[in-house]
Write a protein that holds these residues in place. Structure first.
Motif, short mmCIF file in Angstrom:
data_model
loop_
_atom_site.label_atom_id
_atom_site.label_comp_id
_atom_site.label_asym_id
_atom_site.label_seq_id
_atom_site.Cartn_x
_atom_site.Cartn_y
_atom_site.Cartn_z
N PHE A 13 9.25 -41.14 5.98
CA PHE A 13 10.43 -40.84 6.80
C PHE A 13 11.72 -41.39 6.21
N SER A 14 11.70 -41.76 4.95
CA SER A 14 12.92 -42.22 4.29
C SER A 14 13.74 -41.01 3.84
N ALA A 15 14.99 -41.26 3.45
CA ALA A 15 15.84 -40.19 2.91
C ALA A 15 15.22 -39.61 1.64
N CYS A 16 14.60 -40.47 0.86
CA CYS A 16 13.92 -40.04 -0.37
C CYS A 16 12.78 -39.07 -0.04
N ALA A 17 11.99 -39.39 0.97
CA ALA A 17 10.89 -38.52 1.38
C ALA A 17 11.43 -37.20 1.94
N GLU A 18 12.52 -37.26 2.68
CA GLU A 18 13.12 -36.02 3.21
C GLU A 18 13.55 -35.10 2.07
N TYR A 19 14.07 -35.69 1.00
CA TYR A 19 14.47 -34.91 -0.17
C TYR A 19 13.24 -34.24 -0.78
N ALA A 20 12.14 -34.98 -0.89
CA ALA A 20 10.90 -34.43 -1.43
C ALA A 20 10.35 -33.31 -0.54
N ILE A 21 10.49 -33.46 0.77
CA ILE A 21 10.05 -32.41 1.70
C ILE A 21 10.85 -31.13 1.45
N GLY A 22 12.14 -31.27 1.17
CA GLY A 22 12.95 -30.10 0.83
C GLY A 22 12.42 -29.40 -0.41
N TYR A 23 12.03 -30.18 -1.42
CA TYR A 23 11.45 -29.62 -2.64
C TYR A 23 10.16 -28.88 -2.32
N ALA A 24 9.30 -29.51 -1.53
CA ALA A 24 8.02 -28.89 -1.17
C ALA A 24 8.24 -27.59 -0.42
N ALA A 25 9.21 -27.58 0.48
CA ALA A 25 9.50 -26.37 1.26
C ALA A 25 9.99 -25.25 0.36
N GLU A 26 10.86 -25.57 -0.58
CA GLU A 26 11.38 -24.55 -1.49
C GLU A 26 10.25 -24.01 -2.38
N LEU A 27 9.40 -24.88 -2.86
CA LEU A 27 8.24 -24.44 -3.64
C LEU A 27 7.33 -23.53 -2.82
N ALA A 28 7.08 -23.94 -1.59
CA ALA A 28 6.21 -23.15 -0.70
C ALA A 28 6.78 -21.75 -0.47
N LYS A 29 8.08 -21.65 -0.28
CA LYS A 29 8.70 -20.34 -0.09
C LYS A 29 8.53 -19.47 -1.32
N GLY A 115 8.07 -38.32 -2.80
CA GLY A 115 9.32 -38.94 -3.22
C GLY A 115 9.05 -40.25 -3.92
N THR A 116 9.96 -40.63 -4.78
CA THR A 116 9.86 -41.93 -5.43
C THR A 116 11.17 -42.68 -5.19
N HIS A 117 11.03 -43.90 -4.68
CA HIS A 117 12.21 -44.71 -4.37
C HIS A 117 12.80 -45.36 -5.61
N GLY A 118 11.99 -45.56 -6.62
CA GLY A 118 12.49 -46.21 -7.84
C GLY A 118 12.66 -47.70 -7.71
N HIS A 119 11.87 -48.33 -6.81
CA HIS A 119 11.95 -49.78 -6.67
C HIS A 119 11.54 -50.47 -7.97
N THR A 120 12.17 -51.58 -8.24
CA THR A 120 11.80 -52.39 -9.40
C THR A 120 11.73 -53.84 -8.95
N GLY A 121 11.28 -54.68 -9.84
CA GLY A 121 11.29 -56.12 -9.59
C GLY A 121 10.41 -56.53 -8.43
N PHE A 122 10.92 -57.47 -7.64
CA PHE A 122 10.13 -58.07 -6.57
C PHE A 122 9.72 -57.05 -5.51
N SER A 123 10.61 -56.12 -5.16
CA SER A 123 10.25 -55.14 -4.12
C SER A 123 9.10 -54.25 -4.58
N ARG A 124 9.06 -53.92 -5.88
CA ARG A 124 7.93 -53.13 -6.38
C ARG A 124 6.66 -53.97 -6.37
N PHE A 125 6.79 -55.25 -6.74
CA PHE A 125 5.64 -56.15 -6.72
C PHE A 125 5.10 -56.30 -5.30
N LEU A 126 6.00 -56.49 -4.35
CA LEU A 126 5.60 -56.72 -2.96
C LEU A 126 5.00 -55.48 -2.33
#
Length: 168
Positions: A13-29, A115-126
């Protein structure tokens, strides 16, 4: 004539996931395919937050979290259907990669969009990278979609696949 296999798209439900859903919808069409939107409520999250000493306020009402997630999934499916995409959803609780991998396998998906958030460092580790783990464990090909800039909203004009990476 048999029905084509679906495109499976993950959401947190992040903005990143919403963007990926748009991609999936366009592919599906373009492919006349259905979309299955999958979400997993991470039941291990509380354990990880406590393990790493994070001072994170988490809603202790897990049933409320699950209900809110199911409502958001339903709204996502309604939005996709209103745009002309045949869509359904799957909801689970547990470890996201484990449950998503199972759902993808059971759906018979021809492609996974995440979607990929592109986290790095500690947030990716966590928190790890669900996208990265799906790339390694999915039985279906995975299309990782990165939001071009924060808060960008998907438009069909954004749809392009310029680079394909195939590991061997």
């Amino acid at each position: 004539m048999s029905e084509s296999k679906p495109i499976f798209v993950t959401t947190d439900f992040s903005a990143c996931a919403e963007y990926a859903i748009g991609y999936a919808a366009e592919l599906a069409k373009r492919l006349a395919a259905a979309v299955v939107v999958g979400h997993v409520v991470d039941t291990a999250y509380l354990t990880y937050a406590a393990l790493y000493g994070q001072q994170i306020v988490i809603d202790p009402d897990v049933a409320g979290v699950e209900e809110a997630a199911q409502q958001r999934l339903a709204a996502t499916v309604e939005r996709l259907q209103a745009s002309g995409v045949k869509a359904s959803s799957q909801f689970e609780r547990g470890r996201p990669v484990t449950e998503l991998s199972r759902m993808i396998d059971e759906s018979g998906a021809v492609l996974v969009v995440t979607g990929t958030h592109g986290h790095t460092g500690f947030s990716r580790f966590l928190f790890g990278s669900t996208c990265d783990k799906l790339l390694r464990h999915s039985v279906a090909p995975v299309l990782a979609v990165k939001q071009p800039k924060e808060n960008a909203v998907f438009s069909p004009d954004d749809f392009s696949i310029d680079r394909v990476v195939c590991t061997t």
